[in-house]
Design an enzyme around this catalytic site. Structure first.
Site, mmCIF file in Angstrom:
data_model
loop_
_atom_site.group_PDB
_atom_site.id
_atom_site.type_symbol
_atom_site.label_atom_id
_atom_site.label_comp_id
_atom_site.label_asym_id
_atom_site.label_seq_id
_atom_site.Cartn_x
_atom_site.Cartn_y
_atom_site.Cartn_z
ATOM 1 N N ILE A 125 33.437 25.051 1.563
ATOM 2 C CA ILE A 125 33.130 25.640 0.882
ATOM 3 C C ILE A 125 33.143 27.281 1.276
ATOM 4 O O ILE A 125 33.034 28.142 0.778
ATOM 5 C CB ILE A 125 31.579 25.274 -0.263
ATOM 6 C CG1 ILE A 125 32.474 23.696 -0.571
ATOM 7 C CG2 ILE A 125 32.043 26.055 -1.242
ATOM 8 C CD1 ILE A 125 31.155 23.488 -1.456
ATOM 9 N N GLY A 128 28.185 30.892 5.934
ATOM 10 C CA GLY A 128 27.401 32.281 5.516
ATOM 11 C C GLY A 128 26.480 32.351 6.666
ATOM 12 O O GLY A 128 27.032 31.914 7.742
ATOM 13 N N SER A 129 26.104 33.142 6.797
ATOM 14 C CA SER A 129 25.227 33.749 7.772
ATOM 15 C C SER A 129 23.850 32.996 7.901
ATOM 16 O O SER A 129 23.361 32.547 8.881
ATOM 17 C CB SER A 129 24.260 34.580 7.722
ATOM 18 O OG SER A 129 23.319 34.810 6.650
ATOM 19 N N GLY A 131 24.287 29.301 7.855
ATOM 20 C CA GLY A 131 24.824 27.749 8.367
ATOM 21 C C GLY A 131 26.391 27.650 7.080
ATOM 22 O O GLY A 131 26.737 27.958 6.522
ATOM 23 N N ILE A 133 29.014 25.295 4.247
ATOM 24 C CA ILE A 133 28.072 24.590 3.130
ATOM 25 C C ILE A 133 29.798 23.974 2.772
ATOM 26 O O ILE A 133 30.897 24.550 2.483
ATOM 27 C CB ILE A 133 28.187 25.841 1.848
ATOM 28 C CG1 ILE A 133 26.252 26.116 2.138
ATOM 29 C CG2 ILE A 133 27.770 24.495 0.674
ATOM 30 C CD1 ILE A 133 26.176 27.636 1.242
ATOM 31 N N LYS A 152 24.883 21.523 2.695
ATOM 32 C CA LYS A 152 24.126 22.708 3.352
ATOM 33 C C LYS A 152 23.300 22.616 4.248
ATOM 34 O O LYS A 152 22.822 22.236 4.680
ATOM 35 C CB LYS A 152 23.382 23.319 2.148
ATOM 36 C CG LYS A 152 23.173 24.344 2.417
ATOM 37 C CD LYS A 152 21.959 25.488 2.108
ATOM 38 C CE LYS A 152 21.857 27.550 2.675
ATOM 39 N NZ LYS A 152 20.852 28.098 1.260
ATOM 40 N N ASP A 256 17.903 36.645 -10.055
ATOM 41 C CA ASP A 256 19.263 37.158 -10.093
ATOM 42 C C ASP A 256 19.785 36.753 -10.687
ATOM 43 O O ASP A 256 21.061 35.692 -10.386
ATOM 44 C CB ASP A 256 19.800 36.973 -8.473
ATOM 45 C CG ASP A 256 20.855 37.884 -7.895
ATOM 46 O OD1 ASP A 256 21.120 38.340 -8.642
ATOM 47 O OD2 ASP A 256 21.419 37.481 -7.526
#
Length: 427
Positions: A125, A128-129, A131, A133, A152, A256
């Site tokens: 999917i 990212g920084s 790891g 997903i 994850k 957020d």
């Protein structure tokens, strides 16, 4: 005559001797008194410094949540949390990855999932920084009914700090427990590297992508209706507020709130994700300086770097309503992201979209009051939405003819195009 001279000499000697004594006594006073005063000052200064250092250490050991009531401490040598698996006690004094994993695996034993239960990786999917997903399948005991999950992982090689942070996030999900409007933790693998966090799969994806699909001339796709009415906007908004109420009850806030951070199911059940900021506040007592949040969703106090709180989420919720009623338009389209604070300081807010009723716009405006004390609480706002939903239009489908160009959207919204790659990038 001689006797008189002798007496005069004796008086003179006595007088001179007396003066000499007085001078000597004054010299001692000039030396001793200032010395005593300087000594007392240094002692007092040392006591003040000692009290200050003790207070600083005390605050570091017991961080509170900025802008809201203090939550449970998390960066002490160990901390206890109550969640779906009961109480957890994960020691943080371990000095090696191996010893830390042994202690944490024992403490999180009720959440451990055997690695052999992950039968199939369906797709990657996001990378990212922290790891990668994945979407994967997990065996449930019935071979005919495997369960779709989101896996994850923690990127390797990982040091002690990264491992503790990853386990801390698992621990945070356990502390939150179950709520229908939050993404749920399904389990974890922390017995050895690589580490896995197992989260529920919300297959329909994020709300922002759903809103963009609603712009297309399509009625259904994969069994999901892509028609949105005013009443359904209230329905989704109410669920988001239920999630915020739950966080508020735990002395937390989201930080957020945006359509990109909400996952949507086929029955239009909304689930808040993107809880990384809530974890940081819970664990560290403040928002990490390295975390960047798109400016156009932030309340004025956040833009001014003041303490954050749940009323800041209410401001962002007003932006979310705007996103939904415009089917995913970027907020403040005429204002550059870097100029948003000056725009708000002039007490300006977004104009009412043509697809927005006056009732909904009034709700938005209540979220955008400059003073956070004048904004409604999540519960008060939910009551307003429930009242408005009773008379809301459930027939007219919201329509926006233009399709979205992601690169243009990212530029106007002030977010990175990578963050739009897929919703699970923010789990």
């Amino acid at each position: 005559m001689g006797e008189k001279r002798g007496m005069a000499r004796m008086l003179l000697e006595c007088s001179l001797s007396d003066k000499l004594c007085v001078v000597q006594e004054q010299q001692y006073e000039v030396i001793i008194v200032p010395t005593l005063l300087v000594g007392l000052f240094l002692i007092l200064l040392a006591v003040i410094l000692w009290l200050f250092i003790r207070e600083q250490r005390s605050q570091q050991q017991r961080p509170g949540i900025r802008g809201s009531a203090a939550g449970p401490p998390s960066r002490s040598p160990s901390w206890e949390a109550t969640g779906r698996g009961g109480k957890v006690l994960v020691p943080l004094k371990e000095t090696s990855v191996e010893s830390f994993l042994r202690a944490s695996t024992s403490a999180l034993s009720k959440l451990q999932v055997p690695r052999e239960q992950f039968s199939e990786v369906l797709e990657q999917i996001y990378n990212g920084s922290y790891g990668i997903i994945y979407r994967a399948k997990m065996c449930t005991g019935d071979p005919a009914k495997p369960k779709n999950i989101v896996l994850k992982t923690l990127k390797e090689p990982a040091g002690l700090h990264e491992v503790q942070d990853f386990v801390g996030r698992i621990q945070f999900y356990q502390y939150l427990g179950k709520h229908k409007n939050l993404v749920q933790l399904e389990g974890c693998c922390t017995d050895r590297l690589p580490l896995y966090m197992v989260l529920e799969d919300v297959a329909q994806g994020d709300l922002l992508s759903f809103l963009w699909t609603c712009r297309r001339d399509v009625m259904t796709m994969d069994g999901l209706l892509y028609d949105l009415t005013e009443k359904q906007v209230y329905h989704i908004g109410k669920q988001v507020l239920l999630g915020l109420e739950f966080l508020q009850d735990k002395h937390l806030f989201h930080g957020d709130v945006a359509a990109r951070n909400i996952l949507i199911q086929s029955d239009l059940t909304a689930k808040l994700c993107g809880l990384g900021l809530a974890y940081e506040v819970h664990a560290l007592g403040a928002i990490s300086s390295a975390r960047t949040i798109p400016l156009k969703w932030l309340a004025p106090e956040r833009l001014l770097l003041r303490p954050a709180g749940i009323r800041g989420d209410i401001w962002s919720f007003g932006i979310l309503l705007y996103e939904m009623v415009t089917l995913g338009a970027p907020p403040y389209p005429e204002v550059p992201p870097t100029s948003i604070l000056q725009y708000l300081q002039r007490r300006k807010i977004m104009k009412r979209p043509s697809s927005c009723t006056h009732t909904m716009y009034n709700i938005m405006k209540s979220c955008w009051r400059w003073s956070e004390d004048n904004r409604p609480s999540p519960r008060e706002l939910r009551f307003r939405l429930e009242g408005a939903a009773r008379t809301a239009d459930d027939k007219t489908v919201l329509q926006v003819p233009e399709l979205v160009v992601p690169e243009l959207y990212a530029s106007v919204a002030g977010i990175s195009i990578e963050s739009l790659s897929y919703s699970y990038s923010i789990l």
